[in-house]
Design a protein around this motif. Sequence first.
Motif, PDB file in Angstrom:
ATOM      1  N   UNK A  97       0.907  -1.352   0.203  1.00 49.60           N
ATOM      2  CA  UNK A  97       0.073   0.114   0.215  1.00 49.60           C
ATOM      3  C   UNK A  97       0.914   1.213  -0.103  1.00 49.60           C
ATOM      4  N   UNK A  98       1.734   1.198   0.807  1.00 46.87           N
ATOM      5  CA  UNK A  98       2.867   2.275   0.910  1.00 46.87           C
ATOM      6  C   UNK A  98       3.473   2.675  -0.626  1.00 46.87           C
ATOM      7  N   UNK A  99       4.005   1.564  -1.213  1.00 45.98           N
ATOM      8  CA  UNK A  99       4.469   1.621  -2.687  1.00 45.98           C
ATOM      9  C   UNK A  99       3.585   2.273  -3.641  1.00 45.98           C
ATOM     10  N   UNK A 100       2.188   1.791  -3.442  1.00 45.60           N
ATOM     11  CA  UNK A 100       1.155   2.045  -4.412  1.00 45.60           C
ATOM     12  C   UNK A 100       0.908   3.741  -4.018  1.00 45.60           C
ATOM     13  N   UNK A 101       0.881   4.087  -2.931  1.00 45.86           N
ATOM     14  CA  UNK A 101       0.816   5.461  -2.678  1.00 45.86           C
ATOM     15  C   UNK A 101       2.016   6.531  -2.988  1.00 45.86           C
ATOM     16  N   UNK A 162       4.288  -0.750 -10.924  1.00 47.03           N
ATOM     17  CA  UNK A 162       2.688  -1.005 -10.696  1.00 47.03           C
ATOM     18  C   UNK A 162       2.587  -2.394 -10.993  1.00 47.03           C
ATOM     19  N   UNK A 163       3.212  -2.980 -11.871  1.00 50.05           N
ATOM     20  CA  UNK A 163       2.908  -4.423 -11.854  1.00 50.05           C
ATOM     21  C   UNK A 163       3.305  -5.177 -10.778  1.00 50.05           C
ATOM     22  N   UNK A 164       4.468  -4.957 -10.121  1.00 48.35           N
ATOM     23  CA  UNK A 164       4.866  -5.596  -8.980  1.00 48.35           C
ATOM     24  C   UNK A 164       3.865  -5.450  -7.859  1.00 48.35           C
TER      25      UNK A 164
END
Length: 200
Positions: A97-101, A162-164
């Motif tokens: 979630x942090x990476x997505x953010x 995003x893929x990862x």
Amino acid sequence: MAGEEGTRQDPETLTEEQAERMLTDMNDVIRAGEEMRKLRAEMIKLFAGFGWTQDRIARLTGMSQPAVSKQVAKCGIGEPLPPMGLSLDQYDTPWLEGRLWGLAEEISETFDDTARCTRYVNAIARGKKRFTPQNVDELRRLVEEDLRLHRAGMPRSYQDAYDKISRGLDVPSKVTTTASASVRRALAYQIQRDRLRGDS
């Protein structure tokens, strides 16, 4: 006419709906402030666990050294915390979630006027959106839309990241960590942003 006069709002009073909206906005700000104070306290614990001095932590946090000392004492830090990996390739839900953010924030700043995820990112920053499964799904949808719309002007690293993230969120790992979800989310957010900036 008399009936109309009776239903007209007195301009010197608030409706219940107006008051509710105001208080909801205030409560969002208050909650965000409380959550940020709690997160800062947890980050201080993490930094102390790294072996950083209280003076160094005070300088980084903008707090006084006595305030940091009090916070460290409150945390009850004795033995150093077990080391926590800071590699991007971790697959527990808060980390992803942090990476997505972080990715969404970079897209928002890069394509400021046209990024679909900008309003959502701003709402997260103000504490109006929390990391519920529904909100994460909505943020994913907006990021996917931005990746399609801005593909030509976007570094390939955005799509790769995003893929990862997406694969990980679809099948998250059950990982036991020493840090809270909010700390892991904040760390992943910053590391993802730094990595994307380095790859740009």
